[in-house]
Design a protein around this motif. Structure first.
Motif, PDB file in Angstrom:
ATOM      1  N   ASP A 298      58.064  83.095 107.733  1.00 27.59           N
ATOM      2  CA  ASP A 298      57.165  84.228 107.834  1.00 27.59           C
ATOM      3  C   ASP A 298      56.559  84.437 106.446  1.00 27.59           C
ATOM      4  O   ASP A 298      57.282  84.705 105.479  1.00 27.59           O
TER       5      ASP A 298
ATOM      6  N   ASP B 284      54.712  86.730 104.964  1.00 22.03           N
ATOM      7  CA  ASP B 284      54.876  88.014 104.282  1.00 22.03           C
ATOM      8  C   ASP B 284      56.294  88.171 103.752  1.00 22.03           C
ATOM      9  O   ASP B 284      56.509  88.668 102.636  1.00 22.03           O
ATOM     10  N   ARG B 285      57.281  87.746 104.553  1.00 24.00           N
ATOM     11  CA  ARG B 285      58.664  87.808 104.065  1.00 24.00           C
ATOM     12  C   ARG B 285      58.876  86.845 102.904  1.00 24.00           C
ATOM     13  O   ARG B 285      59.609  87.149 101.956  1.00 24.00           O
ATOM     14  N   LEU B 286      58.223  85.693 102.986  1.00 19.82           N
ATOM     15  CA  LEU B 286      58.336  84.738 101.885  1.00 19.82           C
ATOM     16  C   LEU B 286      57.754  85.322 100.608  1.00 19.82           C
ATOM     17  O   LEU B 286      58.357  85.201  99.529  1.00 19.82           O
TER      18      LEU B 286
ATOM     19  N   ALA C  79      57.516  88.412  99.758  1.00 21.69           N
ATOM     20  CA  ALA C  79      58.457  89.423  99.270  1.00 21.69           C
ATOM     21  C   ALA C  79      59.653  88.759  98.603  1.00 21.69           C
ATOM     22  O   ALA C  79      60.161  89.234  97.569  1.00 21.69           O
ATOM     23  N   ALA C  80      60.122  87.651  99.180  1.00 19.69           N
ATOM     24  CA  ALA C  80      61.246  86.936  98.586  1.00 19.69           C
ATOM     25  C   ALA C  80      60.872  86.347  97.228  1.00 19.69           C
ATOM     26  O   ALA C  80      61.693  86.340  96.301  1.00 19.69           O
TER      27      ALA C  80
ATOM     28  N   ASN D 287      64.218  78.344 101.969  1.00 17.15           N
ATOM     29  CA  ASN D 287      62.866  78.784 101.625  1.00 17.15           C
ATOM     30  C   ASN D 287      62.206  77.804 100.661  1.00 17.15           C
ATOM     31  O   ASN D 287      61.034  77.448 100.815  1.00 17.15           O
TER      32      ASN D 287
END
Length: 387
Positions: free
Chosen positions: A210, A212-214, A216-217, A246
């Motif tokens: 995802d 957006d989650r990436l 943020a990570a 990731n």
């Protein structure tokens, strides 16, 4: 050992002594810029000027019909390289007995990013890098492939050296650069190079992430570095900061994107070139590295191109992965700085080249005959004679 020196058209045009002076260094080849990024350059011996300011990335020859009606197209040079500056310089160098190859800078263009911001790499914070076209975007890829074919295959050229044919990242001296205050290291630079434009977001999705989650990570992984923590070096540092899965997924997307662009560009150059035309890529053997010498897989790139030009400013160690492929006929050119004021070491060129040859180099490149002082050129001439 065949030696070539890099040179700009403005080092030669208007200076009738330049071609013979370059040939007298003992080089057999001149690698002459045909498409180049913005720069401010010294011309220490030119009879008419001492400083050339190339205001934006440009082609140094008249462009062809392939660009008619296209939104993304190369920019002509201004008064720093008017008309067919490349052609004029190439003819003079050839008349001096030098074999001329083109030098083509591709995915490094600040004006393109300024005028077409949607083409640029976008980091995890939403910041655009106008100097760095995203090589995943279809329009940018088509532009880069056609630019490679046109700029590489200039009349009389015997080969080409393609620079920046891959991902670009944060590492770029952009205007008055003020980015060195926090030591990001190898891992941090990789994270800051990850692109989150719409095309790359889709690419991460194809890898099961995802986007957006990436993003943020990535921001969370970088936070300790902003606070002064020093990250572990190499790929292990990336995995530690971002997590192994990731990290692997981002690298898979970026590696495939770069490989396919390189394949397409080389294929286009071959289609436009005469038989025997040599195609080399400026390259780093670590695939996740970015910049003027983008990361490549050594086995793959030597199956695509005729060879590589490898940066050796930090020593010749990067040659080894390419030489280990033991690919018959491949050119492995060690690139040495010979401008002492820019960190080069012209006085140790013979020993440096000998060491590079031991590690598998077949040729050497000298950066840069036009920028070097008279004293540097004397040292180069003496060192090449010793070889």
């Amino acid at each position: 050992m065949k030696a070539s020196t890099f040179v700009y058209p403005w080092d030669v045009n208007g200076d009738p002594e330049a071609p013979a002076r370059i040939a007298a260094l003992g080089v057999r080849q001149a690698t002459l810029a045909a498409a180049y990024h913005s720069t401010r350059a010294l011309t220490p011996r030119h009879p008419r000027h001492r400083i050339v300011t190339a205001e934006h990335a440009a082609v140094l020859y008249p462009t062809g019909d392939r660009w008619t009606g296209r939104e993304l197209r190369p920019y002509p040079a201004g008064d720093w390289a008017p008309g067919d500056a490349y052609g004029e310089a190439a003819a003079a160098l050839a008349d001096a007995g030098l074999e001329v190859h083109t030098w083509v800078v591709l995915a490094h263009n600040s004006r393109l990013g300024a005028e077409h911001p949607d083409t640029s790499v976008v980091n995890a914070y939403g910041d655009r890098y106008p100097w760095a076209p995203c090589i995943a975007q279809p329009a940018s890829r088509a532009y880069l492939v056609d630019l490679a074919a046109e700029a590489a295959v200039r009349p009389g050229a015997r080969g080409t050296e393609l620079e920046s044919l891959g991902w670009y990242g944060l590492q770029h001296l952009h205007a008055h650069d003020k980015t060195g205050g926090v030591p990001l290291g190898d891992a941090g630079m990789y994270l800051m190079a990850l692109c989150f434009c719409p095309t790359c977001k889709e690419g991460y999705g194809d890898q099961g992430l995802d986007a957006d989650r990436l993003a943020a990570a990535v921001r969370a992984a970088l936070e300790p570095l902003w606070q002064g923590t020093v990250a572990d070096e190499g790929w292990a540092g990336v995995e530690k900061l971002l997590g192994e899965s990731n990290a692997a997924a981002t690298r898979a997307w970026r590696d495939e994107t770069a490989r396919t662009l390189q394949e397409s560009a080389v294929r286009a150059v071959r289609a436009a070139a005469p038989d025997g035309f040599q195609i080399l890529l400026h390259a780093d053997p670590v695939t996740y590295h970015v910049g003027a010498n983008p990361g490549v897989d050594p086995e793959h790139i030597l199956s695509v191109a005729d060879g590589v030009v490898v940066p050796c400013a930090g020593g010749p160690g990067l040659l080894t992965p390419f030489a280990a492929q033991d690919r018959k006929g491949a050119v492995i050119a060690a690139n040495f700085g010979v401008v002492s004021g820019m960190g080069g070491s012209p006085g140790t060129l013979a020993s440096d080249a000998a060491r590079a040859r031991e590690l598998g180099a077949t040729e050497i490149r000298l950066y840069h005959a036009g920028l070097a002082s008279d004293g540097d050129l004397v040292a180069v001439r003496e060192e090449l004679a010793a070889l």
